[in-house]
Design an enzyme around this catalytic site. Sequence first.
Site, PDB file in Angstrom:
ATOM      1  N   LYS A  90       0.859  -1.193   0.000  1.00  0.00           N
ATOM      2  CA  LYS A  90       0.000   0.000   0.000  1.00  0.00           C
ATOM      3  C   LYS A  90       0.886   1.231   0.000  1.00  0.00           C
ATOM      4  O   LYS A  90       2.008   1.179   0.514  1.00  0.00           O
ATOM      5  CB  LYS A  90      -0.880   0.022   1.252  1.00  0.00           C
ATOM      6  CG  LYS A  90      -2.110   0.897   1.137  1.00  0.00           C
ATOM      7  CD  LYS A  90      -3.232   0.159   0.457  1.00  0.00           C
ATOM      8  CE  LYS A  90      -4.423   1.047   0.176  1.00  0.00           C
ATOM      9  NZ  LYS A  90      -5.600   0.234  -0.220  1.00  0.00           N
ATOM     10  N   ASP A 139      -6.997   4.320  -4.524  1.00  0.00           N
ATOM     11  CA  ASP A 139      -7.667   4.177  -3.229  1.00  0.00           C
ATOM     12  C   ASP A 139      -8.275   5.553  -2.947  1.00  0.00           C
ATOM     13  O   ASP A 139      -8.500   6.323  -3.894  1.00  0.00           O
ATOM     14  CB  ASP A 139      -6.658   3.745  -2.143  1.00  0.00           C
ATOM     15  CG  ASP A 139      -7.335   3.268  -0.852  1.00  0.00           C
ATOM     16  OD1 ASP A 139      -7.818   2.120  -0.828  1.00  0.00           O
ATOM     17  OD2 ASP A 139      -7.409   4.046   0.126  1.00  0.00           O
TER      18      ASP A 139
HETATM   19  P1  NDP Z   1     -12.962   7.855  -2.777  1.00  0.00           P
HETATM   20  O1  NDP Z   1     -11.886   8.844  -2.589  1.00  0.00           O
HETATM   21  O2  NDP Z   1     -13.545   7.667  -4.130  1.00  0.00           O
HETATM   22  O3  NDP Z   1     -14.172   8.154  -1.782  1.00  0.00           O
HETATM   23  C1  NDP Z   1     -13.983   8.191  -0.410  1.00  0.00           C
HETATM   24  C2  NDP Z   1     -15.304   8.515   0.261  1.00  0.00           C
HETATM   25  O4  NDP Z   1     -15.161   8.367   1.668  1.00  0.00           O
HETATM   26  C3  NDP Z   1     -15.746   9.951   0.039  1.00  0.00           C
HETATM   27  O5  NDP Z   1     -17.143  10.002   0.098  1.00  0.00           O
HETATM   28  C4  NDP Z   1     -15.103  10.666   1.226  1.00  0.00           C
HETATM   29  O6  NDP Z   1     -15.741  11.886   1.573  1.00  0.00           O
HETATM   30  C5  NDP Z   1     -15.309   9.637   2.312  1.00  0.00           C
HETATM   31  N1  NDP Z   1     -14.267   9.788   3.328  1.00  0.00           N
HETATM   32  C6  NDP Z   1     -12.927   9.617   3.148  1.00  0.00           C
HETATM   33  N2  NDP Z   1     -12.272   9.836   4.296  1.00  0.00           N
HETATM   34  C7  NDP Z   1     -13.223  10.150   5.198  1.00  0.00           C
HETATM   35  C8  NDP Z   1     -13.179  10.467   6.570  1.00  0.00           C
HETATM   36  N3  NDP Z   1     -12.011  10.513   7.243  1.00  0.00           N
HETATM   37  N4  NDP Z   1     -14.347  10.700   7.201  1.00  0.00           N
HETATM   38  C9  NDP Z   1     -15.528  10.649   6.536  1.00  0.00           C
HETATM   39  N5  NDP Z   1     -15.632  10.353   5.223  1.00  0.00           N
HETATM   40  C10 NDP Z   1     -14.493  10.106   4.582  1.00  0.00           C
HETATM   41  O7  NDP Z   1     -12.384   6.491  -2.214  1.00  0.00           O
HETATM   42  P2  NDP Z   1     -12.875   4.994  -2.478  1.00  0.00           P
HETATM   43  O8  NDP Z   1     -14.339   4.957  -2.682  1.00  0.00           O
HETATM   44  O9  NDP Z   1     -11.990   4.410  -3.499  1.00  0.00           O
HETATM   45  O10 NDP Z   1     -12.494   4.309  -1.087  1.00  0.00           O
HETATM   46  C11 NDP Z   1     -13.439   4.169  -0.027  1.00  0.00           C
HETATM   47  C12 NDP Z   1     -12.993   3.035   0.886  1.00  0.00           C
HETATM   48  O11 NDP Z   1     -12.928   1.820   0.134  1.00  0.00           O
HETATM   49  C13 NDP Z   1     -11.596   3.187   1.514  1.00  0.00           C
HETATM   50  O12 NDP Z   1     -11.598   2.581   2.786  1.00  0.00           O
HETATM   51  C14 NDP Z   1     -10.712   2.373   0.577  1.00  0.00           C
HETATM   52  O13 NDP Z   1      -9.537   1.940   1.219  1.00  0.00           O
HETATM   53  C15 NDP Z   1     -11.645   1.229   0.259  1.00  0.00           C
HETATM   54  N6  NDP Z   1     -11.350   0.472  -0.945  1.00  0.00           N
HETATM   55  C16 NDP Z   1     -11.208   1.069  -2.163  1.00  0.00           C
HETATM   56  C17 NDP Z   1     -10.963   0.306  -3.286  1.00  0.00           C
HETATM   57  C18 NDP Z   1     -10.890   0.881  -4.646  1.00  0.00           C
HETATM   58  O14 NDP Z   1     -10.742   0.112  -5.588  1.00  0.00           O
HETATM   59  N7  NDP Z   1     -10.996   2.192  -4.828  1.00  0.00           N
HETATM   60  C19 NDP Z   1     -10.778  -1.150  -3.190  1.00  0.00           C
HETATM   61  C20 NDP Z   1     -11.021  -1.689  -1.867  1.00  0.00           C
HETATM   62  C21 NDP Z   1     -11.269  -0.884  -0.808  1.00  0.00           C
HETATM   63  P3  NDP Z   1     -15.292  13.265   0.859  1.00  0.00           P
HETATM   64  O15 NDP Z   1     -15.861  13.199  -0.513  1.00  0.00           O
HETATM   65  O16 NDP Z   1     -15.886  14.339   1.710  1.00  0.00           O
HETATM   66  O17 NDP Z   1     -13.797  13.262   0.870  1.00  0.00           O
HETATM   67  O1  2IT Z   2      -7.886  -1.595  -0.803  1.00  0.00           O
HETATM   68  C1  2IT Z   2      -7.820  -2.080  -1.958  1.00  0.00           C
HETATM   69  O2  2IT Z   2      -7.995  -3.281  -2.175  1.00  0.00           O
HETATM   70  C2  2IT Z   2      -7.574  -1.162  -3.078  1.00  0.00           C
HETATM   71  N1  2IT Z   2      -7.481   0.037  -2.874  1.00  0.00           N
HETATM   72  C3  2IT Z   2      -7.399  -1.701  -4.466  1.00  0.00           C
HETATM   73  C4  2IT Z   2      -5.996  -2.198  -4.668  1.00  0.00           C
HETATM   74  C5  2IT Z   2      -5.644  -2.599  -6.078  1.00  0.00           C
HETATM   75  O3  2IT Z   2      -4.451  -2.900  -6.267  1.00  0.00           O
HETATM   76  O4  2IT Z   2      -6.494  -2.627  -6.956  1.00  0.00           O
END
Ligand code: NDP
Ligand code: 2IT
Length: 459
Positions: free
Chosen positions: A140, A180
């Site tokens: 990561k 992420d």
């Molecule tokens: P994005 O940046 O697209 O969206 C993040 C969302 O979470 C936004 O709505 C943001 O609000 C909110 N957020 C982030 N930090 C905080 C906080 N500290 N308090 C409250 N709200 C918060 O990220 P993703 O959708 O990609 O990621 C969301 C989660 O999913 C994370 O935990 C990530 O690690 C996990 N994840 C992502 C993957 C991926 O492929 N993208 C894969 C697997 C897991 P705001 O818009 O106000 O910033």
């Molecule tokens: O938390 C996760 O699994 C991710 N942000 C996606 C990682 C990836 O390599 O696609």
Amino acid sequence: MAAGNAKSPAAQDNHKQALNEFMLGLMRRNPGEGEFHQAVQEVAMDVLPFIADKPRYQDLRILERLTEPDRIVTFRVCWEDDSGNVRVNRGYRIQCSNAIGPYKGGIRFHPSVNQSILKFLAFEQTFKNSLTGLPMGGGKGGADFNPKGKSEREVMRFCQAFMTELHRHIGPDTDVPAGDIGVGAAEVGYLFGQYKRLEGRYEGVLTGKGIEFGGSLIRSEATGYGVGYMMDYMLRHIGESLDGKTCLVSGSGNVAQYCVEKVNHLGGKVVTLSDSSGFVHDKAGIDADKLAWVMDLKGVRRGSIAEYAKEFKADYYEGKRPWAVPCDLAFPCATQNEIHKMDAEALVKGGCKAIAEGANMPSTPDAIEVLQEAGVLLSPSKAANAGGVAVSGLEMSQNSLRMNWTREEVDEHLQGIMRRIHDQCVDHGEDKDQVNYLRGANVAGFVKVANALMAQGVH
Ligand code: NDP
Ligand code: 2IT
């Protein structure tokens, strides 16, 4: 196959003592890294009892080795903002384990990023990637850069500065980053462009790339879709379905958006979304048209979810999380530790029967205890959100083959992978009358990595 845990009170005392000793050592070696301690404890709670009667795993110190990352790289990221001011951020790449494949895991840009958060994420990623069945190790990275309020060109310059150091640590057969929080398709594009410029090679060093330059169809959708599929398999396992269920989703970014799309597709009704400002409650449900509006709000205009309430006459709760809204199912898709003990109690009180974690480690240990005691089915993030990295793995395969699969082909692979993850959780987590998905995921994820480590000698 049952996990084979001894359940007698004496055995449980031994497990507790082993866990305490293990955690004391870990906390001494990693002071001040609360999120990392939390993620390790969650895994150790299940893995220590599992290896209690397997001396080889203990003698070879497998869990100790997996909790010490292979390496941690930190670096200065220096860039100029639009006004010509010099800005300095800290960048990281944590390479946790490459026992079963090249390091693989996302990059997070958020002001809260620190070593503890990235170590927890890299550790979790190792087990998640193992569960996918694809040959990917765990890593990561990220930076304490805040993309909010930055211009597109500032984001581009930051990505270029970040990659100017990162490029020497990654490669298609060594370490393959992706997106992420704060890193989506646009940022991956800038990072890829800079890598190519520096290395002079066109290769699959990042996933989540644009479709025009080596990306995979369904990668953007994969995490959220996978969360929906996981919930579907959990419900089918107990003879139920998503049809007609009231669902809470938190977050409104990539994972939340496609989770809503899949839940809608499977017949559920999503009534909440959130962001760092608060949450919206839309009793009428967030349908496809409203979701398209949210995608534009968050992906293009980078606005606040509060605007949704005005646009669609929904309720908005500033500074609050959605968990007290009555529901059947919940999908935390924002960030770590967004379900606290009180939230878990509210979920139970509101009728929640099952949770699939889209975000990484969204539930605190106290919250997990409350949910488990109440019999709420809980698919942990390393199982429920593995669809994203799984399709990243499929993107790597397509890059190696120098071809592209159709949407249908990728989606079929994704469904198969999520079903097999579900079934591994059942194999290793089935208790008398309910599946303990946490234990199932932890043990199943551990076994493959542990066996690979043992086969490769002491290192
Ligand atoms: P994005 O940046 O697209 O969206 C993040 C969302 O979470 C936004 O709505 C943001 O609000 C909110 N957020 C982030 N930090 C905080 C906080 N500290 N308090 C409250 N709200 C918060 O990220 P993703 O959708 O990609 O990621 C969301 C989660 O999913 C994370 O935990 C990530 O690690 C996990 N994840 C992502 C993957 C991926 O492929 N993208 C894969 C697997 C897991 P705001 O818009 O106000 O910033
Ligand atoms: O938390 C996760 O699994 C991710 N942000 C996606 C990682 C990836 O390599 O696609």
